[in-house]
Write an enzyme that holds these catalytic residues in place. Structure first.
Site, PDB file in Angstrom:
ATOM      1  N   THR A 225     -30.203  24.987 -41.942  1.00 18.25           N
ATOM      2  CA  THR A 225     -29.174  25.870 -42.488  1.00 18.25           C
ATOM      3  C   THR A 225     -28.352  26.492 -41.369  1.00 18.25           C
ATOM      4  O   THR A 225     -28.822  26.632 -40.235  1.00 18.25           O
ATOM      5  CB  THR A 225     -29.817  26.986 -43.344  1.00 18.25           C
ATOM      6  OG1 THR A 225     -28.811  27.870 -43.802  1.00 18.25           O
ATOM      7  CG2 THR A 225     -30.838  27.768 -42.544  1.00 18.25           C
TER       8      THR A 225
ATOM      9  N   ASP B 216     -30.511  21.637 -47.152  1.00 14.50           N
ATOM     10  CA  ASP B 216     -29.641  22.768 -46.861  1.00 14.50           C
ATOM     11  C   ASP B 216     -30.191  23.978 -47.631  1.00 14.50           C
ATOM     12  O   ASP B 216     -31.033  23.838 -48.514  1.00 14.50           O
ATOM     13  CB  ASP B 216     -28.216  22.432 -47.308  1.00 14.50           C
ATOM     14  CG  ASP B 216     -27.241  23.567 -47.057  1.00 14.50           C
ATOM     15  OD1 ASP B 216     -27.368  24.231 -46.017  1.00 14.50           O
ATOM     16  OD2 ASP B 216     -26.374  23.799 -47.908  1.00 14.50           O
ATOM     17  N   LYS B 217     -29.730  25.171 -47.283  1.00 18.02           N
ATOM     18  CA  LYS B 217     -30.202  26.374 -47.986  1.00 18.02           C
ATOM     19  C   LYS B 217     -29.167  26.875 -48.984  1.00 18.02           C
ATOM     20  O   LYS B 217     -29.375  26.869 -50.182  1.00 18.02           O
ATOM     21  CB  LYS B 217     -30.540  27.494 -46.990  1.00 18.02           C
ATOM     22  CG  LYS B 217     -31.087  28.751 -47.663  1.00 18.02           C
ATOM     23  CD  LYS B 217     -31.147  29.922 -46.728  1.00 18.02           C
ATOM     24  CE  LYS B 217     -29.784  30.543 -46.505  1.00 18.02           C
ATOM     25  NZ  LYS B 217     -29.230  31.237 -47.696  1.00 18.02           N
TER      26      LYS B 217
ATOM     27  N   PHE C 213     -23.245  47.251 -37.210  1.00 21.76           N
ATOM     28  CA  PHE C 213     -24.441  46.398 -37.266  1.00 21.76           C
ATOM     29  C   PHE C 213     -24.310  45.252 -36.261  1.00 21.76           C
ATOM     30  O   PHE C 213     -23.231  44.734 -36.029  1.00 21.76           O
ATOM     31  CB  PHE C 213     -24.578  45.829 -38.684  1.00 21.76           C
ATOM     32  CG  PHE C 213     -25.696  44.850 -38.854  1.00 21.76           C
ATOM     33  CD1 PHE C 213     -26.943  45.276 -39.268  1.00 21.76           C
ATOM     34  CD2 PHE C 213     -25.513  43.498 -38.604  1.00 21.76           C
ATOM     35  CE1 PHE C 213     -27.978  44.387 -39.429  1.00 21.76           C
ATOM     36  CE2 PHE C 213     -26.541  42.597 -38.759  1.00 21.76           C
ATOM     37  CZ  PHE C 213     -27.775  43.046 -39.169  1.00 21.76           C
TER      38      PHE C 213
ATOM     39  N   ASP D  82     -23.048  19.288 -44.915  1.00 22.13           N
ATOM     40  CA  ASP D  82     -24.259  18.486 -45.086  1.00 22.13           C
ATOM     41  C   ASP D  82     -23.973  16.987 -45.080  1.00 22.13           C
ATOM     42  O   ASP D  82     -24.903  16.189 -45.165  1.00 22.13           O
ATOM     43  CB  ASP D  82     -24.949  18.846 -46.407  1.00 22.13           C
ATOM     44  CG  ASP D  82     -25.257  20.324 -46.520  1.00 22.13           C
ATOM     45  OD1 ASP D  82     -25.783  20.880 -45.542  1.00 22.13           O
ATOM     46  OD2 ASP D  82     -24.945  20.923 -47.557  1.00 22.13           O
TER      47      ASP D  82
ATOM     48  N   ARG E 222     -28.994  28.472 -37.957  1.00 24.13           N
ATOM     49  CA  ARG E 222     -27.836  28.483 -37.073  1.00 24.13           C
ATOM     50  C   ARG E 222     -27.546  27.097 -36.504  1.00 24.13           C
ATOM     51  O   ARG E 222     -27.185  26.950 -35.350  1.00 24.13           O
ATOM     52  CB  ARG E 222     -28.047  29.479 -35.927  1.00 24.13           C
ATOM     53  CG  ARG E 222     -27.970  30.935 -36.334  1.00 24.13           C
ATOM     54  CD  ARG E 222     -26.586  31.294 -36.802  1.00 24.13           C
ATOM     55  NE  ARG E 222     -26.409  32.717 -37.028  1.00 24.13           N
ATOM     56  CZ  ARG E 222     -25.405  33.224 -37.742  1.00 24.13           C
ATOM     57  NH1 ARG E 222     -24.533  32.423 -38.302  1.00 24.13           N
ATOM     58  NH2 ARG E 222     -25.275  34.519 -37.899  1.00 24.13           N
TER      59      ARG E 222
END
Length: 1317
Positions: A681, A400-401, A545, A893, A863
């Site tokens: 991630t 995982d990040k 944005f 996770d 994603r």
């Protein structure tokens, strides 16, 4: 068959829930909120655990042996010899399993006993999570976990908004906004209204789709559509919202979190699976040997034995009338007798010893001070004791990040203003950069009453520029203080910010500390405090944005001036700057490259001064475009492009997404060990790529970074096909390619190393053009080196420790092995988006995906959902047959951790769900390096060495019966005392081999980390395999033959000097047994590389213990062999026989070991020699660059990564997000009316549910210097407009002003919903 009732139909097709109506909901028998991850209960433990244990082939095999030993006619050994060890191993395993399951029960109890405020009979009561039922109305307070999946009814915020953090679900810590139905907002926190709420919910059945929910609310005879924006999922945390109420839709195992958690799988190691296979082979071997002896016995009895019945009478069950029949029956009985006698080839003590070794190794992991994290007072913990050696065979790591590689803390690190860079600390005496450490004092901001005590900045010159009213620095920080969507509020007299993303929080916080304090906002104004003076701005527009625009702008009016402030990706902003700034653009681009090279996340800032006349004209035309029913998106985009042009460059911000300490070094070392690392991630693509470079997973030296982001199977297949072609072209232009090096290796007898090249030109190819071969890449210099002597491994007891792939990098003094010195960083990387991964995992594309991914040095999947993480792991396990490890820290996770062979949980900020589902728990990612390279490698090395020796000593012991059977008429008579057979593995040889399995090590822990290639033999299971097993068997057979024949030849007609006959069976058995114990002692002494006090005590103590126990048994208890050994030891022939036999057995082994050490040394042998000479590896020193070289690195890869997402601009300008609107505020242009508002909402239908992000405000720490090489896009641009917009792939060509990439199709443009005020 009868018709199904309404509840049955509802349960199959849809879910019907009525709020506050238990009786109605009870008929559907929905799951309650009770969570159960444990395997056993008090009553099911014994039968289920025994059933599980007897599924192990070895346990079932020994159970069958025990049954045979209970039959007196065929058993020459007492059943106690098998029963006690079998019961012992079953008990030991049962105790361990019970302990593990008790821990699961405790964790389940902890979760189920959490308190949740639930509405009961109109009153709010504290109920346990396990007592929450479907249909209950529950209250959530700020910072509280959501107990179940609920439909949002009302909140404390205006317009029914609430904010949640979904880190447990998708790893994102950005805030996401949820909004309840406008019709239920009126319920508020009035308990009487909430209790009387009787709405009926019709929705989908439980599923694992985190971003989808379809349902309908029927209330007051009206139907209201429900979607994912109105649902709070279990595992989320309520943020920046005082309270909210919701009705439970899914509970317990039906919640989407639990649906994504995956099933707990039974995990076993590769060594276990190999042992099961070996046992089958041994059983077949025993059957064949027993059959041979049975036939031999029948023949002997039929020809010879029948004449000796007076001395050797047949059993009464043997028919004596017909000799062939009697001989056949005797042979049949002897078959089972030999099966019992020879069962010690694989004694039950093997499994007892394996469990003990694993158990102790687990404690060595738990007690390792090097993996202790003082900040949280956390030690590493082995939560299972059965998988330790698998840690030494990991081929793929899935990480995982957020929270695993990163700390999820953003800090304002550096900046560039008007072509001058700030943030570096320079030594005034030498002019060199000073590495920033905790020892360096940060700038004092205490003069600013609004400063944050945890904000750290070390470059004094920027603060001096601000305080001296330097114009450019003021514009820079004024832009940061105004161009954002942050909300401000005062809590206990302290100004606090609520930011959608940690990026924005860091930027606004930096402006605040430098004296540009964002104070408050309304839907049409922003107030900031500049150096103590208030400045009010009228907010005219927010150009929000999104992932396509990659920028956001605000248009403000103050006095008579109108200004547009913009921040965004470097290539996007550079395309929109006016001319005449070439020198400034060039200098700023240098700074951008420098920041990107240090792994910082960059944004470019720009402004444009507008005239009142131009703005009014643009505003009217923009309004027409917003209301247009034809090509509205294109018209709006054209309006945004028009006003966001001809801008003046202001500067660049560089934010550091702080990695956990030691992450780059750990990843580099693990990759050098031959392990492939994939990052899975839930974050967006740019963020994931940026972190990939920061943690050194991606480097500038990579040949290409492939990005797969197609939205359809055809697009993804096209991209994969193009990438495969690029790899083929790259390999073709390399000198000789892989095949060439293989041929070179065979011709020149060189040690092949991992062959990689440094390339200096990337492949550029437009997707709208036919595929054409790219130009050949430039190749770095490759140096060849070889010697006269060829060093190769030829086998041996430690043969697998030598491998020709692991020749040392530097030439040893004796010449060293031939080698090819090549840069190891070159290769490819693959980045896959979640929506594309769905197609990559489909049966038609998974082979192509795997083919490309397996040739990549690193893979990043962004994603992705929790279930996709598990599917990726399962794919690699299935298709590659590889040993996998998954590491993460959040509930998102868990499914990945359960799916992998080894699951590692990190005790992080995202809770303990990952830890509770893991096999090993550590506090920081960097400890994974030590867990694998030290404990994993040692565990595998020790277990393999233990098994090789164990099989050797047991074959040497057991096969003595086979040689003796040739002289005893195949009668199943044992050569040893039955008591010796019973305790051989228990008392005489167990402790030395246990000490070997627990304490043995070939090199120190420091060297194990310094030389990661020591880990590589485990990747190919080279230390214990079928070849090594056969070698141990042959070595044992040779030993048993020598052990029996030499004493037999000496004692066959032996007479002592006193005239006593020594040729009796008992004397021979005692002598052979004694020499066997002495030989075992000598052999394990040669096997042992690392001597401890325990090794000395167990090895020499066991030898002494043999003589003590033999004397005690025979003289004190009165064993049948009393006096045999004592009488033999009195004669010199015994000592001569023992000396000769042991020398014959030990000399070949010793000679072969010296031969390997001198002629074919293993890598560990070389390292031990180097350790004595204090010589260190070049590789370990180059893993991490010095601070100055990291700072000096330039990269033309974009450093852009911004976690912000679309949607908050609309909430601000519409006033929905405001706690209190000003009294004089009104929606201009009629946007406040229902009719126009409905039209406005219709215009925004293309937006889809906007994903909101989290706030990590106020958390700033010291600069993390673990920065990294950047990916190098070696493109020659005539202007900055050519730089690609995604900042990722070197193979992507830039085209056009919007910075999109035809090679990687993007999502369609979305309406930005800019509201004019």
């Amino acid at each position: 068959m009868g018709t199904k009732t309404q509840p049955q139909l509802a349960k199959e097709n849809e879910r019907r829930i009525r709020a506050n109506d238990k009786e109605f909901n009870a008929q559907f028998k929905y799951h309650n909120n009770y969570i159960k991850t444990s395997k056993y209960s008090l009553f099911t433990f014994l039968p289920f655990n025994l059933l599980e244990q007897f599924q192990r082939l070895a346990n079932f095999y020994f159970l069958c042996l025990l049954v045979l030993q209970l039959i007196p006619a065929i058993s020459s050994l007492t059943p106690v010899t098998t029963a006690i060890p079998l019961i012992g191993v079953l008990t030991l395993t049962a105790v361990k399993d019970a302990y593990d399951d008790i821990q699961r029960h405790l964790s389940d109890s902890q979760v189920n006993n959490r308190k949740s405020k639930t509405l009961r009979n109109g009153k709010l009561v504290d109920a346990k999570w396990s007592e929450v039922q479907v249909g209950d109305v529950i209250r959530l307070d700020n910072n509280q976990f959501v107990a179940a999946d609920i439909l949002l009814l009302s909140t404390s915020e205006p317009n029914g908004l609430c904010f949640i953090e979904t880190a447990e679900l998708d790893g994102e810590t950005n805030l996401k906004a949820k909004q309840c139905l406008t019709e239920t907002i009126e319920l508020g926190d009035r308990h009487d209204l909430l209790w009387n709420f009787n709405g009926e919910i019709l929705c989908e059945r439980p599923n694992n789709l985190l971003n989808k929910f379809d349902g309908t609310l029927i209330w007051r005879s009206q139907r209201f559509a429900l979607d994912n924006e109105k649902i709070l999922l279990r595992g989320c945390v309520l943020r920046n919202t005082q309270w909210c109420y919701g009705v439970v839709v899914f509970a317990g195992v039906d919640t989407k979190l639990m649906q994504n958690s995956g099933k707990t799988q039974f995990k076993s190691t590769g060594v276990d699976r190999l042992l099961n296979f070996i046992i089958i082979g041994i059983v077949l071997f025993l059957v064949s040997i027993c059959a041979f002896f049975a036939i031999g016995c029948a023949i002997w009895e039929g020809l010879i034995g029948q004449h000796f019945q007076r001395y050797l009478p047949w059993e009464h069950i043997i028919p004596k009338d017909y000799i062939p029949t009697g001989a056949t029956v005797i042979g049949l009985l002897v078959f089972f007798s030999y099966a019992i006698v020879l069962n010690t080839v694989v004694p039950i003590s093997l499994y007892v010893s394996v469990e003990v070794i694993r158990f102790v190794q687990s404690f060595l992991i738990n007690w390792d001070e090097e993996m202790y994290y003082a900040t949280t007072n956390t030690y590493a913990k082995a939560r299972t004791t059965t998988l330790n050696e698998e840690l030494g065979q990991i081929q793929y790591i899935f990480s995982d990040k957020t929270g695993t590689l990163t700390q999820n803390i953003m800090t304002f690190n550096k900046c560039s203003i008007n072509g001058r860079t700030y943030g570096d600390v320079i030594d005034l005496r030498t002019g060199e950069l000073i590495e920033i450490t905790e020892a360096i004092q940060s700038v004092d901001f205490s003069a600013n009453p609004h400063h944050e005590s945890d904000f750290r900045w070390y470059d004094r010159t920027l603060l001096d520029a601000v305080r001296s009213d330097e114009e450019h620095s003021h514009v820079f920080f004024r832009l940061l203080a105004l161009c954002h969507t942050v909300m401000a509020e005062t809590v206990d007299g302290r100004l606090e910010y609520q930011a959608q993303s940690p990026d924005e929080a860091a930027l606004v916080s930096a402006a605040r500390n430098f004296g540009f304090v964002f104070r408050t906002r309304t839907p049409n104004s922003i107030t900031i405090e500049v150096m103590g003076r208030m400045e009010d701005y009228e907010l005219l527009n927010i150009l929000d944005f999104n992932n396509v625009r990659k920028r956001m702008s605000v248009i403000l009016r103050r006095g008579d001036s109108v200004v547009l402030y913009c921040k965004g990706a470097d290539n996007v902003i550079y395309d929109r700057l006016h001319g005449g700034q070439e020198d400034l653009k060039a200098r700023t681009q240098d700074h951008l490259n420098k920041f990107a090279g240090e792994g910082l996340r960059t944004l470019v800032l720009a402004e444009r001064r507008l005239t009142e006349q131009y703005y009014n004209d643009w505003r009217s035309r923009h309004q027409e475009a917003a209301l247009s029913m034809d090509s509205r998106e294109q018209k709006l985009n054209a309006m945004y492009e028009e006003i966001e042009s001809d801008m003046q460059l202001v500067g660049v911000t560089a934010i550091e997404d702080k990695l956990q300490d030691g992450v780059p070094k750990s990843i580099a070392n693990l990759q050098n060990a031959g392990i492939k690392i994939w990052v899975l991630t839930g974050d967006k693509q740019e963020t994931a790529i940026n972190i990939g470079y920061s943690c050194q997973l991606l480097t500038d030296e990579l040949a290409d970074v492939f990005i797969v982001d197609g939205n359809s199977v055809e697009e993804v297949e096209k991209q994969l096909r193009q990438f495969k072609e690029s790899i083929k072209i790259y390999n073709r232009f390399r000198p000789g390619g892989i095949e060439g090096f293989d041929r070179m290796n065979s011709d020149m007898s060189m040690d092949p190393l991992s062959v990689t090249m440094t390339q200096t030109s990337a492949f550029m190819q437009e997707s709208n053009l036919p595929p054409t071969p790219p130009p050949p890449p430039a190749i770095s210099v490759v140096t060849f080196r070889w010697d006269d002597k060829i060093k190769d491994n030829k086998g041996g007891p430690d043969s697998a420790e030598c491998n020709n792939l692991f020749g040392d990098e530097k030439k040893s003094e004796d010449g060293g092995a031939a080698s090819i010195v090549v840069d190891e960083n070159t290769g490819f990387a693959l980045v896959v988006n979640g929506h594309s991964l769905v197609h990559c995992l489909s049966p038609e594309l998974e082979t192509k995906f795997l083919d490309i991914a397996s040739q990549c040095k690193a893979v990043i999947c962004c994603r992705v959902t929790p279930l996709q993480k598990a599917l990726v792991v399962e794919l690699i396990k299935r298709a590659k047959n590889a040993v996998t490890l998954a590491i993460g820290d959040g509930a998102n996770d868990v499914s990945m951790i359960k799916a992998a062979h080894i699951g590692v949980g990190i005790s992080g900020q995202e809770g303990l769900q990952a830890v509770l589902s893991s096999d090993y728990a550590i506090a920081q990612f960097r400890y994974l390096e030590r867990l694998l390279l030290v404990h994993g490698r040692w565990s595998y090395y020790r277990m393999c060495k233990f098994l090789r020796y164990f099989f050797y000593k047991n074959f040497a012991f057991t096969l003595c019966h086979c040689w003796y059977s040739l002289f005893c008429g195949f009668s199943a008579q044992t050569v040893f005392d039955p008591m010796f057979i019973s305790v051989y593995n228990l008392f005489y040889t167990s402790l030395p081999v246990l000490a070997l399995g627990v304490f043995e090590q070939d090199v120190s822990d420091k060297n194990s980390v310094e030389f990661p290639r020591l880990y590589t033999p485990g990747l190919k299971s080279e230390l214990f395999n079928i070849r090594e097993f056969i070698y141990s068997v042959l070595h044992g057979a040779f030993t048993s033959l020598i052990l029996f024949l030499i004493p037999y030849g000496v004692y066959r007609d032996g007479v002592s000097h006193d005239g006593y006959v020594l040729s009796d069976h008992m004397t021979l058995g005692a002598v052979v047994a004694t020499i066997l114990i002495v030989d075992n002692t000598a052999q394990i002494s040669l096997y042992t590389s690392y001597w401890t006090v325990v090794n000395h005590v167990t090895i020499w103590g066991s030898l002494i213990w043999y003589f003590v126990l033999d004397y005690f048994y025979n003289y004190v208890i009165g064993g049948p062999y009393v006096g045999s050994l004592t009488q033999a030891m009195k004669d010199l022939s015994f000592w001569a026989t023992m000396l000769i036999t042991v020398m014959v057995l030990v000399a070949p082994v010793l000679a072969y070991k010296f031969y390997l050490l001198d002629v074919h040394p293993s890598l560990s042998d070389k390292i031990r020699q180097k350790s004595l000479k204090k010589i260190h590896s070049r590789a370990s020193s180059s893993v991490r660059r010095t601070a100055s070289s990291r700072r000096g690195r330039r990269s033309v890869r974009s450093g852009y990564a911004f976690a912000h997402q679309e949607g908050f601009g609309r909430l601000i300008t519409s006033g929905k997000i405001m706690h209190k609107l000003p009294q004089d505020f009104a929606f201009p242009l009629g946007l406040g009316t229902k009719k126009t508002q409905a039209l406005h909402n219709n215009l925004n239908s293309a937006d889809g549910p906007a994903s909101k992000t989290n706030n990590v405000s106020g958390q700033h720490m010291a600069n993390n210097n673990n920065t990294n090489l950047r990916h190098n896009q070696n493109q020659n641009h005539s202007s900055m407009a050519d730089i690609t917009g995604d900042g990722g792939s070197a193979g992507d060509g830039g085209r056009g002003s919007v910075g999109t990439d035809d090679l990687s199709p993007r999502a369609p443009c979305q309406d930005l919903d800019t509201i004019n005020l």
